[in-house]
Write a protein that holds these residues in place. Structure first.
Motif, PDB file in Angstrom:
ATOM      1  N   GLN A  43      11.483  -0.268  14.678  1.00 15.55           N
ATOM      2  CA  GLN A  43      11.347   0.185  13.359  1.00 15.55           C
ATOM      3  C   GLN A  43      12.973  -0.319  12.575  1.00 15.55           C
ATOM      4  OE1 GLN A  43      12.066   4.224  12.895  1.00 15.55           O
ATOM      5  NE2 GLN A  43      10.048   4.306  12.590  1.00 15.55           N
ATOM      6  N   CYS A  44      13.691  -1.408  13.583  1.00 11.80           N
ATOM      7  CA  CYS A  44      14.874  -2.736  12.947  1.00 11.80           C
ATOM      8  C   CYS A  44      14.823  -2.601  14.312  1.00 11.80           C
ATOM      9  CB  CYS A  44      16.600  -0.546  13.208  1.00 11.80           C
ATOM     10  SG  CYS A  44      16.761   0.123  13.697  1.00 11.80           S
ATOM     11  N   LEU A  45      15.958  -3.622  14.388  1.00  7.21           N
ATOM     12  CA  LEU A  45      17.624  -4.243  15.248  1.00  7.21           C
ATOM     13  C   LEU A  45      18.189  -3.420  15.428  1.00  7.21           C
ATOM     14  CD1 LEU A  45      17.049  -7.985  13.977  1.00  7.21           C
ATOM     15  CD2 LEU A  45      14.985  -6.524  15.864  1.00  7.21           C
ATOM     16  N   LEU A  46      19.096  -3.525  16.422  1.00  2.64           N
ATOM     17  CA  LEU A  46      20.129  -2.825  17.022  1.00  2.64           C
ATOM     18  C   LEU A  46      20.953  -4.478  17.486  1.00  2.64           C
ATOM     19  CD1 LEU A  46      18.783  -0.175  19.872  1.00  2.64           C
ATOM     20  CD2 LEU A  46      19.523  -0.205  17.180  1.00  2.64           C
ATOM     21  N   LEU A  47      22.197  -4.486  16.559  1.00  2.00           N
ATOM     22  CA  LEU A  47      23.376  -5.422  17.317  1.00  2.00           C
ATOM     23  C   LEU A  47      24.413  -4.833  17.976  1.00  2.00           C
ATOM     24  CD1 LEU A  47      23.847  -8.424  16.880  1.00  2.00           C
ATOM     25  CD2 LEU A  47      25.277  -7.146  14.967  1.00  2.00           C
ATOM     26  N   TYR A  48      24.943  -4.601  19.093  1.00  2.00           N
ATOM     27  CA  TYR A  48      25.122  -4.252  20.019  1.00  2.00           C
ATOM     28  C   TYR A  48      27.007  -5.333  20.269  1.00  2.00           C
ATOM     29  CZ  TYR A  48      22.614  -1.289  21.517  1.00  2.00           C
ATOM     30  OH  TYR A  48      21.375   0.092  21.070  1.00  2.00           O
ATOM     31  N   PRO A  49      28.398  -4.889  20.471  1.00  2.00           N
ATOM     32  CA  PRO A  49      29.277  -6.250  21.268  1.00  2.00           C
ATOM     33  C   PRO A  49      28.690  -6.623  22.400  1.00  2.00           C
ATOM     34  CG  PRO A  49      30.030  -4.252  19.899  1.00  2.00           C
ATOM     35  CD  PRO A  49      28.624  -3.960  19.959  1.00  2.00           C
ATOM     36  N   PHE A 117      25.010  -1.230  15.183  1.00  2.00           N
ATOM     37  CA  PHE A 117      24.645  -1.661  14.159  1.00  2.00           C
ATOM     38  C   PHE A 117      23.479  -1.829  14.161  1.00  2.00           C
ATOM     39  CE2 PHE A 117      28.539  -4.272  14.559  1.00  2.00           C
ATOM     40  CZ  PHE A 117      29.436  -3.505  12.864  1.00  2.00           C
ATOM     41  N   GLU A 118      22.019  -0.775  13.132  1.00  2.00           N
ATOM     42  CA  GLU A 118      21.077  -1.062  13.258  1.00  2.00           C
ATOM     43  C   GLU A 118      20.619  -1.991  11.766  1.00  2.00           C
ATOM     44  OE1 GLU A 118      19.370   3.053  14.468  1.00  2.00           O
ATOM     45  OE2 GLU A 118      19.880   2.575  12.038  1.00  2.00           O
TER      46      GLU A 118
END
Length: 152
Positions: A43-49, A117-118
């Motif tokens: 449903q969305c993208l995930l942004l990780y350090p 983050f999404e």
């Protein structure tokens, strides 16, 4: 901690500017190295350090493939993972394939969720949020016991 909701626009090349309030933290905690991947629900993208991502990746790689759900998580999260490093203006490129999978065109909603983050298509986020709020107002939300003790 990353928290809050930010409305952003992609440029013509599909780049998104990381909000300035997060840039120093990302530089300090992850030397600016980020991982972008597809959410396991698509449903969305995930942004990780990068350090946060590496811990998740280790857990997934170490998990046995005996359960189909583990295999699906590996294919979805690790298989779609893309390394991102902000350019000199604090922008990261969102690959076309990932944007298309979740319907992101130009307007993005960035949601801070603590350690990640999404990234949502703005309209999809608005619909999802409205659904959650309706469910809460209708009393359809049943919190697990460990969360029901929180005062919010």
């Amino acid at each position: 901690m990353f928290r809050g909701i930010t409305a952003l626009n992609l440029d013509a090349k599909g780049r998104m500017a990381i909000p300035s309030r997060y840039r120093e933290r990302l530089q300090t905690d992850a030397q600016g190295q980020l991982i972008l991947t597809l959410d396991h629900r698509g449903q969305c993208l995930l942004l990780y350090p990068l350090p946060v991502w590496e811990a998740i990746e280790r857990e997934l790689i170490g998990a046995p493939n005996l359960l189909e759900v583990v295999d699906q998580l590996k294919h979805t999260l690790i298989g779609h993972a893309t390394e991102c490093e902000p350019d000199g203006q604090g922008r990261i490129l969102l690959p076309t394939m990932l944007r298309e999978l979740v319907g992101i065109d130009r307007q993005v909603t960035l949601v801070g969720l603590g350690n990640k983050f999404e990234l949502w298509d703005e309209q999809a986020w608005d619909q999802r949020r409205k659904g959650w709020l309706r469910a809460a107002q209708d009393g359809a939300v049943n919190l697990p016991e460990q969360l029901s003790r929180l005062a919010f």
